[in-house]
Write an enzyme that holds these catalytic residues in place. Structure first.
Site: not given
Ligand code: FAD
Length: 508
Positions: A447
């Site tokens: 997280h």
């Molecule tokens: C294994 C795991 C289990 C988890 N379990 C839970 C849970 O059960 N419940 C919960 O609430 N949270 C959970 N989390 C945390 C939660 O999923 C994250 O906090 C949330 O999804 C983050 O969202 P975000 O949009 O910030 O990033 P992300 O959803 O990670 O999206 C970022 C995106 O940007 C892309 N990206 C990165 N760098 C670049 C670049 N240079 N160029 C183009 N694209 C790029 C990535 O490929 C990705 O698709 C978990 C996370 C993981 C990894």
């Protein structure tokens, strides 16, 4: 300063960088206005492994093509690196996560104003939490018309129900809705599972928008750096198909590449702490010392139990019931999570074939770390140092949680399972040995937040409207902007931030 070259992809109003949890929300919401042309860039693939859809398979996904495979640097307290998975591909981390969908307790958002963030209390976020979800349980304050259909497991695993009974037997409160941000106690938590299949952000938000003529999605596109016209962010340079491309935005660029990805893109573009940038041999375009600082996460210590009675196979996501509680009576809100997991997680003592795990996390950790690029190369691994458990208060919160969890494990409700605590077992009985176990053998709950903290002071990266401070045409809208981590899993809060970002971008 990176000069703007003539772009292949012009005629775009907003470029959304990162097609993960927040990116899918932004792409879908912004293109509801037919006059707004959006380009979504995602480094990973549009096609993810089949296991993504099968909820109990989630522990295998981090090591698949749907994950980036990051690890931290060696952590001071454990003398070992820690795996820190994040999702790669449409849906991002929502496509590989454990599907727990829960708001932090309302009190955990109060400190978001510490560095000056205005208008981000729980009450301000409530309409956006509600907008993202459809719930049917009738709990107060929940949404009923959003794209995410969330609900607790209909029939949680029997061993997890026994743990819930044990929690109630040992004096804990049965929460009505532990996902809504208003309660403490134990209950089945909402899950992002619909008809037995995972519902990621790509499923709920992006898929229904894909046919819109004003949305262009490019996968396999890694953003290298941002392009500037004076102080205005004019576009993105990205790599795809072995070539370098340029995309220009008439309006704004929004970073939704996650807590790791967004800060790295800023740093590669010369935006960050001058020391970090010089170390990576990147010219300083705009000094913002907070980029990559304030990295924090929920670490988790595990108690692993062997059972004599067979534990039924998982049908949902393994962790279907959890509790939020206070580590000390004078805490101003819940600061410990206890989650019951229907498989025995790997442990340092002995392999367990048939059993379960109780995970304990400090939910308002004080330890803070950092993230920085190792070089200007967009494909070089970053230097990730969350400095887990460097603040003793975080260890003490877990010690308190372990004491509570053990009382639950030894309750009459679990007596019929014939359980034995394998890890840590008898090697950690007094407070100091439990603390030592916590420091040495923890995992990340994955997280991470905080590397582009929102606020209005010099350590803040974005202002209260998510605009990168001191620059124009550039925002960040993902987990990285959270000034402090909410006291539950993070996805529900990311959805709310992205829903709100869409409103901010739509404002004339
Ligand atoms: C294994 C795991 C289990 C988890 N379990 C839970 C849970 O059960 N419940 C919960 O609430 N949270 C959970 N989390 C945390 C939660 O999923 C994250 O906090 C949330 O999804 C983050 O969202 P975000 O949009 O910030 O990033 P992300 O959803 O990670 O999206 C970022 C995106 O940007 C892309 N990206 C990165 N760098 C670049 C670049 N240079 N160029 C183009 N694209 C790029 C990535 O490929 C990705 O698709 C978990 C996370 C993981 C990894």
């Amino acid at each position: 300063m990176h000069p703007v070259a003539a772009g292949k992809r012009n005629g775009v109003d907003v470029i959304v960088v990162g097609g993960g949890t927040a990116g899918c929300v932004l792409a879908a919401r912004l293109t509801q206005d037919a006059g707004t042309r959006v380009l979504l860039l995602e480094a990973g693939s549009a096609t993810l492994p089949d296991a993504v859809t099968h909820p109990p398979s989630w522990p295998s996904l981090a090591a698949s093509g749907a994950g980036w495979g990051d690890t931290t640097v060696v952590q001071r307290v454990s003398d070992a690196p820690v795996a820190l998975p994040r999702g790669k591909g449409l849906g991002g981390s929502s496509a590989i996560n454990a599907m727990v969908f829960a708001r932090g307790h309302r009190i955990s958002y109060d400190s978001w104003s510490d560095h000056g963030a205005k208008g981000w209390t729980f009450d301000h976020l409530l309409p956006y939490f509600q907008r993202s979800e459809t719930t049917t349980g009738g709990a107060p304050g929940r949404g009923t018309r959003g794209p995410l259909a969330v609900a607790p497991a209909k029939q949680p695993n029997e061993v997890l129900l026994a743990c819930l009974d044990g929690a109630l037997e040992t004096g804990h409160r049965r929460a009505f809705d532990i996902s809504g941000g208003l309660e403490e106690g134990f209950a089945p938590v909402d899950l992002n599972i619909v008809d037995g299949r995972r519902q990621s952000a790509a499923d709920a938000y992006l898929a229904p928008a894909l046919d819109r003529p004003n949305l262009d999605v490019v996968t396999g596109a890694t953003a290298h750096r941002l392009l500037f016209d004076g102080r205005r962010c004019a576009g993105v340079e990205y790599g795809a198909d072995g070539r370098t491309h340029t995309a220009l935005a008439a309006g704004e660029v929004v970073l939704t590449a996650g807590t790791i990805g967004s800060a790295l893109i800023l740093q590669r573009s010369g935006i960050g702490s001058a020391d970090d940038l010089r170390q990576a041999r990147v010219d300083v375009l705009h000094e913002l010392p907070g980029v990559g600082r304030n990295l924090h996460d929920h670490p988790r210590a595990n108690l692993v139990y062997q059972a004599q009675r067979p534990v039924p196979a998982a049908r949902y996501n393994h962790g279907e019931i959890l509790g939020l509680l206070r580590s000390t009576p004078d805490a101003d809100g819940p600061d410990v999570q206890i989650i019951f997991i229907d498989i025995p997680l790997p442990n340092p003592v002995a392999p367990v074939q048939n059993g379960f795990t109780i995970g304990i996390s400090p939910m308002r950790p004080k330890s803070r770390g950092s993230l920085r690029i190792s070089s200007a190369d967009p494909y070089a691994p970053p230097v990730i140092d969350p400095r887990y458990f460097t603040e003793e208060a975080d260890v003490r919160a877990v010690v308190s949680g372990i004491t509570t969890a053990r009382r639950i494990a030894w309750s009459c409700a679990l007596a019929g399972w014939g359980i034995e605590e394998v890890s840590p077992g008898l090697s950690a009985v007094d407070e100091e040995s439990i603390a030592d176990y916590t420091r040495r053998y923890f995992a990340s709950s994955c997280h991470p937040v905080g590397t582009c903290t929102m606020g209005e002071d010099e350590v803040s990266v974005v202002d209260s409207e998510l605009r990168v401070r001191g620059l124009d045409g550039l925002r960040v809208a993902d987990a990285s902007v959270m000034p402090s981590i909410p006291s539950n899993d993070t996805t529900a809060t990311v959805y709310a931030i992205a829903e709100r970002a869409a409103d901010l971008l739509r404002r004339p």
